[in-house]
Scaffold this active site. Structure first.
Site, short mmCIF file in Angstrom:
data_model
loop_
_atom_site.label_atom_id
_atom_site.label_comp_id
_atom_site.label_asym_id
_atom_site.label_seq_id
_atom_site.Cartn_x
_atom_site.Cartn_y
_atom_site.Cartn_z
N GLU A 39 0.83 -1.20 0.00
CA GLU A 39 0.00 0.00 0.00
C GLU A 39 0.87 1.26 0.00
OE1 GLU A 39 -2.85 -0.23 3.20
OE2 GLU A 39 -3.95 -1.84 2.20
N GLN A 97 -7.36 4.27 -23.59
CA GLN A 97 -8.62 3.52 -23.44
C GLN A 97 -9.73 4.55 -23.30
OE1 GLN A 97 -8.85 0.14 -23.70
NE2 GLN A 97 -11.05 0.09 -23.42
N LYS A 192 -1.21 3.05 -40.29
CA LYS A 192 -0.97 1.79 -39.56
C LYS A 192 -2.28 1.22 -39.05
CE LYS A 192 -0.58 2.70 -34.64
NZ LYS A 192 0.11 3.32 -33.57
C1 R5P Z 1 -1.33 5.13 -30.46
O1 R5P Z 1 -2.08 5.43 -31.38
C2 R5P Z 1 -0.22 6.05 -30.04
O2 R5P Z 1 -0.30 7.31 -30.65
C3 R5P Z 1 1.15 5.46 -30.30
O3 R5P Z 1 1.32 5.35 -31.70
C4 R5P Z 1 1.27 4.11 -29.67
O4 R5P Z 1 0.92 4.16 -28.33
C5 R5P Z 1 2.69 3.59 -29.82
O5 R5P Z 1 2.73 2.31 -29.30
P1 R5P Z 1 3.90 1.31 -29.63
O6 R5P Z 1 5.20 2.03 -29.34
O7 R5P Z 1 3.64 0.17 -28.68
O8 R5P Z 1 3.78 0.90 -31.04
#
Ligand code: R5P
Length: 295
Positions: A39, A97, A192
């Site tokens: 804690e 989130q 992406k």
């Molecule tokens: C997500 O959309 C954020 O903008 C970053 O692109 C993401 O958190 C990067 O995460 P990672 O380094 O795990 O690919």
């Protein structure tokens, strides 16, 4: 500082906190410890009755611990009669989130905001929150500052060859645009997708004019490093002279640094919104500037 009598600094923001002393602020570290059962304990070692407080605590990993320390300290400040408590969490955890992506999930960001407000915060400041619109979810005055200016001040001091800024996805285009404007350079973006179950990141191949140029890939957060590593590989294959990764929040979880180096990244530049070896740029000046007019 007009609106702040005392800066209380939590355990996660000691470096940034100490820099605020250069801006005419009285800075006091919040005492903290962890009991044998895990804690958290916090204590404000000063009389803050009737004072305007700025409480600085970032919430990077271990984020749940840093958040609990934040909630406890806000509540302690409130109980001890602080007049006004501006909470500054330079990196706010759980901002990604911000939706129920699958039925049954919690919109965690709403819960975190609720806890900050209900612990007794009067106002809130953060940096480059993951989606800028979510700052409006606060019911108290809230400010989303940008650290792109201080990051680009760093790059303006180094010798770059015909630099180009790349955003690894559509979500970071605004960061790339802002950075390119400050650096007087070009920018471009890639696209992406991320598999929600495995977390695997796929980046669409694209021809970019990077041959013999220095490439700066910018994102708000680097976590696993996969997003930026994919872009670095594409840029390197197309003849980039160097590829540098920059971000506001260098979480750099697990093997992120290794992954980035293996993808050809020569340098990782983050800010002290998160405190680690890659927080090479400080946001202290921008925070001091914002506090002159906020709230
Ligand atoms: C997500 O959309 C954020 O903008 C970053 O692109 C993401 O958190 C990067 O995460 P990672 O380094 O795990 O690919």
């Amino acid at each position: 500082m007009k609106n702040v009598d005392i800066v209380l600094v939590g355990s996660a923001s000691r470096t940034l906190g100490s820099k605020l002393q250069n801006y005419d602020m009285k800075v006091i570290n919040v005492e903290h410890k962890t009991f044998p059962d895990g804690e958290s304990y916090v204590c404000i070692p000063a009389n803050i009755r009737g004072q305007n407080i700025l409480l600085l605590q970032s919430t990077y990993p271990p984020q749940d611990k840093h958040l609990i320390e934040l909630f406890l300290t806000i509540n302690a400040a409130k109980s001890q009669g602080a007049k006004h408590i501006i909470v500054v969490s330079p990196y706010l955890a759980y901002t990604r989130q911000d939706s129920m992506f699958k039925p049954g999930e919690c919109i965690s960001l709403r819960t975190i905001i609720h806890l900050i407000e209900n612990s007794g915060a009067s106002a809130f400041i953060t940096y480059n929150i993951h989606k800028s619109d979510t700052i409006k979810w606060f019911n108290i005055p809230a400010l989303n500052l940008s650290a792109v200016k201080v990051l680009m001040e760093y790059f303006l001091k180094i010798d770059l060859k015909d630099p180009i800024i790349l955003s690894p996805d559509k979500g970071a285009i605004n960061l790339a645009k802002e950075a390119a404007m400050l650096l007087h350079s070009e920018y471009s973006y890639l696209e992406k997708s991320r598999d929600r179950n495995t977390g695997k990141v796929r980046t669409l191949y694209k021809n970019i004019q990077v041959t013999n140029r220095d490439v700066i890939i910018i994102d708000d957060i680097i976590s696993s490093g996969s997003t930026i590593a994919n872009v670095a590989k594409i840029a390197t294959n197309q003849g980039a002279r160097t590829t540098i990764a920059t971000c506001i929040h260098p979480l750099l979880s697990n093997n992120a640094v290794k992954r980035l180096k293996e993808a050809g990244i020569s340098e990782i530049i983050g800010t002290d919104c998160i405190e680690n070896d890659y927080s090479k740029v400080s946001v202290a000046s921008t925070l001091a500037e914002a506090l002159r007019i906020f709230p």
